[in-house]
Write a protein that holds these residues in place. Structure first.
Motif, mmCIF file in Angstrom:
data_model
loop_
_atom_site.group_PDB
_atom_site.id
_atom_site.type_symbol
_atom_site.label_atom_id
_atom_site.label_comp_id
_atom_site.label_asym_id
_atom_site.label_seq_id
_atom_site.Cartn_x
_atom_site.Cartn_y
_atom_site.Cartn_z
ATOM 1 N N ASN A 130 0.808 -1.218 0.000
ATOM 2 C CA ASN A 130 0.000 0.000 0.000
ATOM 3 C C ASN A 130 0.841 1.268 0.000
ATOM 4 O O ASN A 130 0.383 2.315 -0.463
ATOM 5 C CB ASN A 130 -0.921 0.021 1.221
ATOM 6 C CG ASN A 130 -2.082 -0.943 1.076
ATOM 7 O OD1 ASN A 130 -2.615 -1.123 -0.009
ATOM 8 N ND2 ASN A 130 -2.479 -1.576 2.179
ATOM 9 N N LYS A 131 2.053 1.181 0.519
ATOM 10 C CA LYS A 131 2.932 2.350 0.534
ATOM 11 C C LYS A 131 3.462 2.647 -0.866
ATOM 12 O O LYS A 131 3.625 3.804 -1.248
ATOM 13 C CB LYS A 131 4.093 2.119 1.509
ATOM 14 C CG LYS A 131 5.065 3.272 1.613
ATOM 15 C CD LYS A 131 6.090 3.035 2.695
ATOM 16 C CE LYS A 131 5.496 3.279 4.058
ATOM 17 N NZ LYS A 131 5.101 4.712 4.235
ATOM 18 N N ARG A 132 3.702 1.597 -1.631
ATOM 19 C CA ARG A 132 4.224 1.748 -2.992
ATOM 20 C C ARG A 132 3.108 1.828 -4.020
ATOM 21 O O ARG A 132 3.192 2.554 -5.005
ATOM 22 C CB ARG A 132 5.162 0.579 -3.297
ATOM 23 C CG ARG A 132 5.777 0.576 -4.658
ATOM 24 C CD ARG A 132 6.885 -0.454 -4.830
ATOM 25 N NE ARG A 132 6.784 -1.603 -3.985
ATOM 26 C CZ ARG A 132 5.997 -2.659 -4.228
ATOM 27 N NH1 ARG A 132 5.235 -2.690 -5.298
ATOM 28 N NH2 ARG A 132 5.984 -3.693 -3.402
ATOM 29 N N ASN A 133 2.045 1.063 -3.802
ATOM 30 C CA ASN A 133 0.919 0.998 -4.735
ATOM 31 C C ASN A 133 -0.371 1.010 -3.918
ATOM 32 O O ASN A 133 -0.902 -0.050 -3.579
ATOM 33 C CB ASN A 133 1.024 -0.266 -5.593
ATOM 34 C CG ASN A 133 -0.070 -0.355 -6.634
ATOM 35 O OD1 ASN A 133 -0.718 0.643 -6.963
ATOM 36 N ND2 ASN A 133 -0.286 -1.555 -7.151
ATOM 37 N N PRO A 134 -0.867 2.201 -3.560
ATOM 38 C CA PRO A 134 -2.037 2.300 -2.678
ATOM 39 C C PRO A 134 -3.208 1.443 -3.151
ATOM 40 O O PRO A 134 -3.547 1.419 -4.328
ATOM 41 C CB PRO A 134 -2.389 3.796 -2.742
ATOM 42 C CG PRO A 134 -1.092 4.467 -3.051
ATOM 43 C CD PRO A 134 -0.370 3.528 -3.979
ATOM 44 N N GLY A 135 -3.763 0.705 -2.191
ATOM 45 C CA GLY A 135 -4.904 -0.153 -2.485
ATOM 46 C C GLY A 135 -4.553 -1.577 -2.826
ATOM 47 O O GLY A 135 -5.445 -2.427 -2.963
ATOM 48 N N SER A 136 -3.262 -1.875 -2.922
ATOM 49 C CA SER A 136 -2.849 -3.231 -3.322
ATOM 50 C C SER A 136 -2.772 -4.192 -2.143
ATOM 51 O O SER A 136 -2.752 -5.408 -2.332
ATOM 52 C CB SER A 136 -1.497 -3.187 -4.050
ATOM 53 O OG SER A 136 -0.472 -2.695 -3.205
ATOM 54 N N GLY A 137 -2.714 -3.668 -0.917
ATOM 55 C CA GLY A 137 -2.658 -4.530 0.258
ATOM 56 C C GLY A 137 -1.349 -4.409 1.009
ATOM 57 O O GLY A 137 -0.374 -3.814 0.524
ATOM 58 N N CYS A 138 -1.330 -4.971 2.211
ATOM 59 C CA CYS A 138 -0.125 -4.981 3.047
ATOM 60 C C CYS A 138 0.197 -6.415 3.429
ATOM 61 O O CYS A 138 -0.338 -6.953 4.400
ATOM 62 C CB CYS A 138 -0.317 -4.137 4.308
ATOM 63 S SG CYS A 138 1.124 -4.167 5.419
ATOM 64 N N PRO A 139 1.063 -7.091 2.672
ATOM 65 C CA PRO A 139 1.382 -8.487 2.964
ATOM 66 C C PRO A 139 2.144 -8.677 4.271
ATOM 67 O O PRO A 139 2.197 -9.793 4.795
ATOM 68 C CB PRO A 139 2.232 -8.908 1.761
ATOM 69 C CG PRO A 139 2.779 -7.652 1.202
ATOM 70 C CD PRO A 139 1.747 -6.606 1.463
ATOM 71 N N ALA A 140 2.714 -7.612 4.804
ATOM 72 C CA ALA A 140 3.460 -7.747 6.055
ATOM 73 C C ALA A 140 2.554 -8.105 7.225
ATOM 74 O O ALA A 140 2.993 -8.756 8.178
ATOM 75 C CB ALA A 140 4.200 -6.444 6.357
ATOM 76 N N ILE A 141 1.291 -7.700 7.181
ATOM 77 C CA ILE A 141 0.396 -7.942 8.310
ATOM 78 C C ILE A 141 0.267 -9.434 8.604
ATOM 79 O O ILE A 141 0.310 -9.859 9.765
ATOM 80 C CB ILE A 141 -0.980 -7.298 8.043
ATOM 81 C CG1 ILE A 141 -0.844 -5.770 8.039
ATOM 82 C CG2 ILE A 141 -2.000 -7.741 9.088
ATOM 83 C CD1 ILE A 141 -2.107 -5.026 7.672
ATOM 84 N N ASP A 142 0.114 -10.229 7.573
ATOM 85 C CA ASP A 142 -0.005 -11.683 7.759
ATOM 86 C C ASP A 142 1.254 -12.419 7.333
ATOM 87 O O ASP A 142 1.293 -13.652 7.366
ATOM 88 C CB ASP A 142 -1.200 -12.211 6.951
ATOM 89 C CG ASP A 142 -2.522 -11.673 7.458
ATOM 90 O OD1 ASP A 142 -2.705 -11.611 8.690
ATOM 91 O OD2 ASP A 142 -3.357 -11.291 6.613
#
Length: 337
Positions: A130-142
């Motif tokens: 999401n930081k690089r491509n807003p709306g794409s997701g944050c895979p770090a969370i899981d």
């Protein structure tokens, strides 16, 4: 790397005009983070606008309100400046804990404030972020999140801000001087960087076309009682799992003023004034610092691989406060009494 144009403006105003008029242009000073991002194909500027000849390059100068650091001076020249070593040793120690000697010789103070996260998902162009491509997701969370944030996170981002220098600047109540298109402004350091919230792509409050020109330090530098502690996986050239900048003003064993800022735990240097207020007029004891640490870490949320950071941060705060009571033990070769 893509082909690009290069400009060397002679003043701040000329640099601002260029950045506004050239699509996808980027400022460059030391370039230590920009080159990393470029090599990983995370940025591809059409032009570089060199800021090294645009403003006041005096590394450190005294002003009525304290001391002013040039944004265009290097981290090394700042850390080793006698005025910083003597009056703001907390800042000198934090700068020297960051990166390597070679990088500190190139990296600028302004660039240090603007560096991007070192989240592995952010640096992987094949991963959503999401930081690089807003709306794409944050895979770090899981995903694998050992280095990630435990404070101030959002459902969109749990990246951390990597700077050591900025942790000390937050603790010292620094201010950031910014030249804009229409006017200049001065921002309290704790308001300069942002939490991720719904817009994790925005790291700070700097607008397009604005340039950091200098950083102001107040007179109070906590030169008698200070400590910077950086806990990392190896002893050099590694980013912090947890870092703590502590400044104390003591009257005997009574705390008259206190500053504590954390790094490696949030999207920005983390400072809780409630904890500092709690410490005032208290005895400088381990129990007192443990209570302050609990306030600072209140609301912390660990993820699968970084839950250990919560307890680590609490212990680091207590340990660093004890070190600040006797800064002489931090000198090379010195042993605790």
């Amino acid at each position: 790397m893509n082909n690009f144009d290069y400009f060397k403006p002679k003043g701040i105003e000329a640099a601002r005009e260029l950045i506004v008029s050239i699509p996808n242009a980027a400022f460059v000073a030391g370039g230590t983070n920009l080159i990393d991002l470029w090599k990983y194909n995370l940025t591809n500027p059409s032009a570089l606008i060199d800021l090294n000849h645009t403003g006041n390059n005096i590394t450190v100068q005294e002003i009525d309100s304290g001391v002013r650091l040039s944004a265009f001076a290097t981290n090394a020249s700042t850390a080793y400046h006698p005025l910083i070593e003597n009056r703001y040793p907390l800042l000198a120690k934090a700068i020297l804990a960051g990166a390597s000697g070679q990088i500190r010789n190139m990296a600028t103070n302004g660039g240090n404030l603007l560096q991007r996260t070192r989240c592995y998902y952010f640096y992987d162009p094949d991963s959503p972020c999401n930081k690089r491509n807003p709306g794409s997701g944050c895979p770090a969370i899981d995903g694998y999140n050992r280095m990630h944030a435990i404070l101030g996170t959002s459902k969109h981002c749990i990246a951390v801000f990597p700077s050591d220098m900025c942790v000390a600047l937050a603790a010292l109540d620094a201010r950031v001087n910014i030249a804009g298109q229409k006017s200049s402004r001065c921002v309290p350091f704790t308001d300069f960087h942002r939490l991720p919230e719904d817009t994790p792509e925005l790291d700070n409050t700097l607008g397009h076309g604005e340039i950091i020109t200098s950083i102001d330090l107040p007179h109070k530098g906590f030169a008698s009682n200070y400590s910077y502690l950086k806990i990392r996986d190896r002893n050099s050239y590694a980013f912090a799992l947890v870092s703590v900048a502590t400044g104390l003003e003591l009257e005997g064993s009574i705390i008259k003023d206190a500053r504590i800022a954390l790094g490696g735990v949030a999207h920005k240097p983390w400072r809780i004034r409630e904890a500092e207020d709690f410490l005032r007029e208290k005895q400088a004891t381990e129990k007192t610092f443990e209570s302050a640490a609990a306030i600072i870490l209140s609301g912390a949320q660990g993820f699968k691989f970084n839950k250990f950071k919560i307890e680590l941060a609490k212990r680091a705060i207590v340990r660093n406060a004890a070190m600040a009571l006797n800064p002489s033990i931090q000198k090379p070769g010195a042993q605790p009494s």
